[in-house]
Design a protein around this motif. Sequence first.
Motif, PDB file in Angstrom:
ATOM      1  N   LYS A  58       0.762  -1.145  -0.011  1.00 30.21           N
ATOM      2  CA  LYS A  58      -0.134   0.070   0.075  1.00 30.21           C
ATOM      3  C   LYS A  58       0.877   1.143  -0.088  1.00 30.21           C
ATOM      4  CE  LYS A  58      -3.001   2.067   3.274  1.00 30.21           C
ATOM      5  NZ  LYS A  58      -3.800   3.029   2.705  1.00 30.21           N
ATOM      6  N   LYS A  62       2.034   5.227  -1.982  1.00 26.60           N
ATOM      7  CA  LYS A  62       2.087   6.390  -2.916  1.00 26.60           C
ATOM      8  C   LYS A  62       3.410   6.356  -3.639  1.00 26.60           C
ATOM      9  CE  LYS A  62      -1.289   9.241  -0.193  1.00 26.60           C
ATOM     10  NZ  LYS A  62      -1.446  10.526  -0.090  1.00 26.60           N
ATOM     11  N   SER A  93      -5.613   9.222  -7.518  1.00 28.16           N
ATOM     12  CA  SER A  93      -5.726   8.785  -6.220  1.00 28.16           C
ATOM     13  C   SER A  93      -4.412   8.459  -5.569  1.00 28.16           C
ATOM     14  CB  SER A  93      -6.832   7.763  -5.755  1.00 28.16           C
ATOM     15  OG  SER A  93      -8.227   8.181  -6.468  1.00 28.16           O
ATOM     16  N   LYS A 108      -3.114   5.546  -5.605  1.00 26.16           N
ATOM     17  CA  LYS A 108      -3.166   4.288  -4.961  1.00 26.16           C
ATOM     18  C   LYS A 108      -2.083   3.249  -5.987  1.00 26.16           C
ATOM     19  CE  LYS A 108      -7.234   4.122  -2.532  1.00 26.16           C
ATOM     20  NZ  LYS A 108      -8.836   3.573  -2.544  1.00 26.16           N
ATOM     21  N   LEU A 132      -2.346  -0.366  -5.531  1.00 26.87           N
ATOM     22  CA  LEU A 132      -3.516  -0.991  -6.350  1.00 26.87           C
ATOM     23  C   LEU A 132      -3.644  -1.092  -7.831  1.00 26.87           C
ATOM     24  CD1 LEU A 132      -6.571  -2.078  -5.942  1.00 26.87           C
ATOM     25  CD2 LEU A 132      -7.349   0.261  -5.894  1.00 26.87           C
TER      26      LEU A 132
END
Lengths: 337, 483
Positions: free
Chosen positions: A63, A65, A278, A280, A283
Motif C-alpha cells: 500500500k 504512494k 488517487s 494508489k 492497487l
Amino acid sequence: MSAASSQVVQAKQKRPFYFLKWAKSRKGQQTIIIVAFMFIPLLLLFTFTYFPFAEMFKFSFYKMKYIGPRKFVGLDNYIQVFKRDDCFGALKLSFYYIGGAMVQLVIALYLATMLSFKVKGGNIFKGFMFFPYLISGIAIGFIFKFFYTRGFVFDTVLQWCGFELENLPYWLKDQRINNISLVATSVWRYFGQNMVLFIGAIMSVDAELYEAAELDGANKFQQFRFIILPSIKTIVTLNVILSITGSLSAFEPPYVITSGANGTGTYFVIMNDIAHVSQKVGLASSMAIVLLFIIFVATVLQKLFFKYVMRDEEDENKRAGFRREKSLVRYRKKRGA
Amino acid sequence: MKLKRVLALSMAAVLTLSMVGCGSGSNESTAVNTNEEAAQVPAEATDDAAEETATGEKAAVDGLNYVDIVLGESYTDITTTIKWISHRTDLIESGAMDTYIEKFNEMYPNITVEVEGVTNYADDALLRLTSGDWGDIMMIPAVDKNLLSEYFVPYGDLDSMKEVVRFVDQWMYDNTVYGVASTGNAQGIVYNKAVFEKAGITAIPKTPEEFIAALQAIKDKTDAIPLYTNYAAGWTMGAWDAYINGSATGSGKYMNQELLHTKDPFKDYGDDTHAYAVYKILYDAVANGLTEEDYTTTDWEGCKGMINGGQIGCMVLGSWAYSQMVDAGENGDDIGYMSFPITVNGKQYASAGPDYNYGINVNASNDNKAAAMVFVKWMTEESGFAFNEGGVPIDMDGEYPELYSAFEGIEFVADEPAVAGEEDILNELNAESELNINSGGDTKVQAIIEHAANGDKTFDEIMNEWNEAWTGAQETAGVEVTN
C-alpha cells in the motif's frame, strides 16, 4: 602455422593468463563480440522491461504512494481488484472494442481484397484509407470531440442525408451508444493499417492461381474463399490476436475524447485514475498484473482455437494425400498385375 | 570551438555541483550564499555572516517590521537596487509592471526595482530558491513551512500582521508571518447580468432554492443556457470542491481541520448548508434540465465568448475567471460576479484565498531587506495591484473591485491551516476515499451530472456512497471521528 603451433604450446604449458593479450587475439575478440552482442540487448531488455516489471510486481503487494512510506499488505490489493465493481465493470467495455476489432478486420479484409485486384486509382484509395493511422491518437481524439458535438460535423452530415436533428441521439452523452461512438473512432483509425497488412499478404499469392481458377469458372467470391483466405491465414490470425489484445487495453479514445467519464472508462483509464489521481500505486500495479494475466489467457485461448481450426484442415489434407497415395499404389498394382 | 566546449562542460560541472549542494540540505546552500555575497560586498560580509546565525532575532533587533513601516517616511535614506522574480510575465510584457515601479519611484526614488518574469514559475522558483540565486523578492513557491525561516525574512508576528493584512496564515510558521499575498481570489459565480435581467431576476439568489428558481426563470424567459457546467474540461468540475468550505459552512477551519474528523460530511444537514447543499445545486440543475443539452461536448475556450455574448446565464468559477469572461467579447460590462447561493444561519460567506505571496530573501543585505519590505508594503497598500487584478484586497483597508459589488455584507473566509501534526491527513483521506476533494477529484463531480441526467441514482444515494468512502478512509487512516 608457426604462430598457431606456438599458441598450442603455450596453452599446453599453461602460461599465466594475460587478459589484455587475450582480448587482442582473434579468439578473444570473437568471444568478446559474441558476449557483447548477447549481453547488451539482454541488459537493455532487463533494465527497461523486466526490472521495472519486477518492481511493479513488488509494488502490487504494497500500500503505497509515489513518495512516502510503503506498507506491505500481501494480497489485499488483488482482493480489492476483484471486489471493486469498477475494475471488472470496466473490462466489460472491452467487448465493445473486441466487437469493433472484428468489424474493423472484416472491413479491412474486404477492402484489401478489392484493392488487390485491378482498381482505378487504387493507390490513392490505399493512401486515403491508410492516412488516419498516421495521425496521432491525441489529435484524433480532438477531431472526434468536435465531430460528435451536437449539431456539429456528424449531425450536419446526417441532416444532409435527411435525418432530423431531434431524432438523432447524443453521440457521447447517451450511455447506450457512447462506447460505440468511441469504438468507431478506433476502427476508423486502424482499419487502413490492417488493410495494408492484408494487401501485403495477398500480393504474395501466386497470380497464376487466379487465372487457373477463372478458367475453372470460379467467380471472385470463390477466388477469395478458396485461394486468398487460405493463403493469408497466418496474417489474419495474427491480426485477430493483436486486435483482441489491443481491445483489452484500449486507452486513447476514451481518455482523450471523454476522459473516461460518463461510463466510458475502460480498464486502463480507471487504472490511470487510481494510480495518478488517487495515487494508489499498489492497487494500480495489481490491476496491471491482473490484466496481464487476462491477456495471457486470452492469447493462449486464441492460439489454441486457431491451432484447432487449422489442424483440422491440415489433417484433412494429410488424409487426402494419404488416400491419394494409397489409390495410386493400388492403381500401380493393378497395372502391374 | 574547443574553448566553447570546455566552457560548456565546466558550466555543466559547476551547475551539477551546485545542485548537489542544494540536494544535501538547505544549510549548505545558505552557506554558499554567504560566501558569494562576501565576495561581492566585502564590507558587509561580517554583518551577513552574523545574521546567518540569528535571522529572526536580527530582524526584530533591527526593527524591520511590516507593521511599523510608514510609507514615504521609513527608510527613505536607502539607496539600493532590489531584484524581484515574479510569475506575472503577462504584466511584465504589457508594461504594467513598469508603471507600478515608476509610481513606486515617485515615493522612493533611490530604490531601483528590477523585475524578472519566470514563465514556468511553480517549478523554476523552487529551483531558484534552493540555489539561493534569486535576488531579494520572490513569490513564495510550495516550500515546507518549517523551512520558511531559512529562506525568508519574517514580516512580523501573526497577531500584529492579522490587523493590517488579509490571508496572513498562508505562510505562517510558529506565529511568524513570512509571506504577504499579492492579491486574493474569492469563490463565487460568474454570471451575465443582462441575461439575469431579461429573466426578471432582480435580487441575487441567496439560497439553493432561489438559485434553482432563478435558473428556471432564465430557461423559461430567455434562450440562454442557465448554468453551463463545463463538464468535459474536467478540472472545471473539480472546482466545485472549492465551495464546500467557507462558502458552505462559514468556517475557515472546515477544510483543513474539521472535515478530517467529521462523521459523514456529505450528509444532509437539513439547512441547505455544507457540501450536501453545494453538490445538490449541481444535481438539481442537471436533473431539471437547467444546464447545457449535451454536457459531454462542452468547450472551455468557447464558453468564455458564450457567456460574454449572453448565451450562458452563469458558471460556477473562482473570481480569477471574471476578467477572462469580460475580455472574451464586446459585452464585458454584462459580466457580473456573485456569491455562492448558500446562507449559513442568515449570513452569507465566500471561500477566499491568497494568490502568490511576496517573500523576502533572508540572505539579502540589510538595506535590501528593508527596501524590499518597503516595496512589498507599497505594492499592498498603494499600488492598487490587487484592485486592478480584480482580486480581494490584501490591505485590510483596501478597496474591493467592482466585481465584488454583489458581495456586500458577505464575509470572506480563508482556509486556516491544518493543526500541527495533521497536515498530511487530508491528503491521505483524499487518496484513500478516492474522492480527492480539492485535489483533482473531477470524476466524482462529473458522476453527479451523469447520474442526474440519466436518473439512475438519486442524489442521496450518491452522497451516501461518498460518506461510506469517507468513513472507510477515516477508519483506514485511523482518524478520530468526533461527531
